[in-house]
Design a protein around this motif. Sequence first.
Motif, PDB file in Angstrom:
ATOM      1  N   HIS A  84       2.752  -0.508   0.292  1.00 47.89           N
ATOM      2  CA  HIS A  84       1.678  -0.763   1.242  1.00 47.89           C
ATOM      3  C   HIS A  84       1.316  -2.235   1.142  1.00 47.89           C
ATOM      4  O   HIS A  84       0.326  -2.606   0.542  1.00 47.89           O
ATOM      5  N   GLY A  85       2.104  -3.087   1.713  1.00 42.43           N
ATOM      6  CA  GLY A  85       1.840  -4.507   1.605  1.00 42.43           C
ATOM      7  C   GLY A  85       1.780  -5.171   2.952  1.00 42.43           C
ATOM      8  O   GLY A  85       1.387  -4.591   3.937  1.00 42.43           O
ATOM      9  N   THR A 106     -11.563  -6.746   2.340  1.00 45.57           N
ATOM     10  CA  THR A 106     -11.932  -5.535   1.600  1.00 45.57           C
ATOM     11  C   THR A 106     -11.072  -4.340   1.987  1.00 45.57           C
ATOM     12  O   THR A 106     -11.258  -3.251   1.449  1.00 45.57           O
ATOM     13  N   GLY A 107     -10.134  -4.526   2.927  1.00 48.36           N
ATOM     14  CA  GLY A 107      -9.346  -3.416   3.441  1.00 48.36           C
ATOM     15  C   GLY A 107      -8.327  -2.880   2.454  1.00 48.36           C
ATOM     16  O   GLY A 107      -7.765  -3.606   1.627  1.00 48.36           O
ATOM     17  N   GLY A 123      -5.754  -3.208   5.421  1.00 51.74           N
ATOM     18  CA  GLY A 123      -5.945  -4.513   4.806  1.00 51.74           C
ATOM     19  C   GLY A 123      -4.624  -5.140   4.435  1.00 51.74           C
ATOM     20  O   GLY A 123      -3.597  -4.457   4.331  1.00 51.74           O
ATOM     21  N   GLY A 124      -4.635  -6.442   4.234  1.00 48.03           N
ATOM     22  CA  GLY A 124      -3.419  -7.167   3.911  1.00 48.03           C
ATOM     23  C   GLY A 124      -3.216  -7.323   2.416  1.00 48.03           C
ATOM     24  O   GLY A 124      -4.150  -7.230   1.620  1.00 48.03           O
ATOM     25  N   GLU A 125      -1.959  -7.568   2.041  1.00 47.18           N
ATOM     26  CA  GLU A 125      -1.624  -7.792   0.642  1.00 47.18           C
ATOM     27  C   GLU A 125      -2.179  -9.122   0.155  1.00 47.18           C
ATOM     28  O   GLU A 125      -2.584  -9.264  -0.989  1.00 47.18           O
ATOM     29  N   HIS A 126      -2.223 -10.108   1.050  1.00 44.48           N
ATOM     30  CA  HIS A 126      -2.765 -11.416   0.705  1.00 44.48           C
ATOM     31  C   HIS A 126      -4.256 -11.410   1.038  1.00 44.48           C
ATOM     32  O   HIS A 126      -4.643 -11.372   2.203  1.00 44.48           O
ATOM     33  N   GLY A 177      -0.518 -17.812  11.356  1.00 43.53           N
ATOM     34  CA  GLY A 177      -1.141 -17.003  10.319  1.00 43.53           C
ATOM     35  C   GLY A 177      -0.815 -15.531  10.487  1.00 43.53           C
ATOM     36  O   GLY A 177      -0.999 -14.962  11.562  1.00 43.53           O
ATOM     37  N   ASP A 178      -0.315 -14.905   9.418  1.00 46.09           N
ATOM     38  CA  ASP A 178       0.110 -13.511   9.482  1.00 46.09           C
ATOM     39  C   ASP A 178      -1.090 -12.601   9.715  1.00 46.09           C
ATOM     40  O   ASP A 178      -2.030 -12.570   8.924  1.00 46.09           O
ATOM     41  N   GLY A 179      -1.070 -11.854  10.811  1.00 42.61           N
ATOM     42  CA  GLY A 179      -2.141 -10.927  11.133  1.00 42.61           C
ATOM     43  C   GLY A 179      -3.241 -11.513  11.992  1.00 42.61           C
ATOM     44  O   GLY A 179      -4.098 -10.775  12.478  1.00 42.61           O
TER      45      GLY A 179
END
Length: 375
Positions: free
Chosen positions: A13-14, A158-159, A166-169, A203-205
Motif C-alpha cells: 500500500h504505497g 494523515t491518510g 494517503g501517500g507513502e511520502h 508533484g505525485d498526486g
Amino acid sequence: MLLTPTSALAQGHGSEIRIDQMQPASAGSPFTRAEGPHEEFDEGVAYAFRLTGDYAFMPLQSTVLNPTPTMTTDNLAPVAHALLFHLGASLSPLYWLNFELNFPFAVFEGGDDETRVSSESFPAGEPGQGDLRIGAFGRPITGEDLDLALGARFWAPTGSTKAYLGGEHKYFRLELVGSAAGEIDLVTYGCTLGVAPLFFAGGDGDRIAASCAAHFALAPAISVGLEPHVALFNYVRSDFEKKNRQTAGLGNGGIVAQFEPLVAAQVRFGDFSIGFAGGPGIGTAPGTATARGMITFGYAAKGERVIVEVVQDADLDGIEDEYDACPEEAGPKERRGCPDPQDQDGDGIIEDDACPDEPGAKYDDPDANGCPDQD
C-alpha cells in the motif's frame, strides 16, 4: 489505471494513490462540492457543521501488465466498493473571513482480496482515515449577485495507505482555491477552482480541480440542479513501469483525468439541511468511481444583521413626521409635536386667546376672551 507487478500498489500500500480526491464544499454551502453564496452579517459569529456520506462503486480498478513474452494482462479491483464519511466544520468570525476543517475516513472498503498476479499480491482496501484538510478564505467581494472568495487549503498527511487514502511520502500538500457564487432570480450558482502549485512541477498526486453547481429553487426550501466536477492529476510511475507501458504501446500516462457529472437536490428545515447527489464517473484517475452517490446532513448558524431604520423627523423633536401634527415646528409629545402656544400680544392670556394679536382682558365669554374692550 494501469499497474505492473513492481508498482507500489503491487508491493503493498504505497505510492501516492488516493481514492479520496473528493473535496466537499465548506459546511455552510448549499452544494456538495462547489462553494455557494455567503450571507453578510454584522454581529455574532457564523458557523456550520456537515456530515457527508460518499459511496463509490469501482473507485480503484487496475489493469495489471505481466512482464512475460506474451505481455498478458489481468483486471483487478483492489477497491470495488467504498463507503467514506467526511466530517466538516466552518467558522466565520467576520462575514468576509472563513475557516474550514474537513476530515475523511473510510468505514468500509471491499475489493479483490490478496489476488496474486505473477507471484505478487494485490491487497484489497481497508477502512482507515484520510488526509485532514484545513483551509482559510477571504471574501473581497460579497453580494447577492456575486460572492467572490480566495484562499488556500492544506492537506495534512494523515491518510492511511492501507485504505488508499494517503501517500507513502508524508508531506503537506498546498492547494490554492478561488470561488465565485451568487443568486439570479430562482437560480443559485457556484464554481470553485483548486490548483496545487506542485502539479506544474510534476508533484505525485497533486491536482487541478474544478467543481461547479447550479440549483433551481422549486420552493423556498427545496432546490434541484447539476453539479459537474472535473480534475487532472499527476500520477508518477516507476521507471520499470514506464518501460513496460512503452513496450505495450500505452505511454507513460503521467497525467490522468476525472469527470463526474452529478445530479443533486437539497431540502432545508430552518438551520438544518439534507442533500443528495449522484451520477457516473469518467476517467482513469484514482478515485474516479463508475458510479457515485452522496448524502449530506448539515447545520448552519448565521450571524445577525443589524437593521438601521431611517426615521424622518424634520423638526428633530423626537416625533416621526408621520405622527407629528406640526412636522416643521418642534413640540412636546403631549401636544402631538406642536410647540407650546405663545403670548404674542403680551396680555398674559395664552390658552384660548380669541384675539392673539391684540392685548385684551380675560372674559368668561370664549369669543371675547383676550380681546380689547369694545365699549
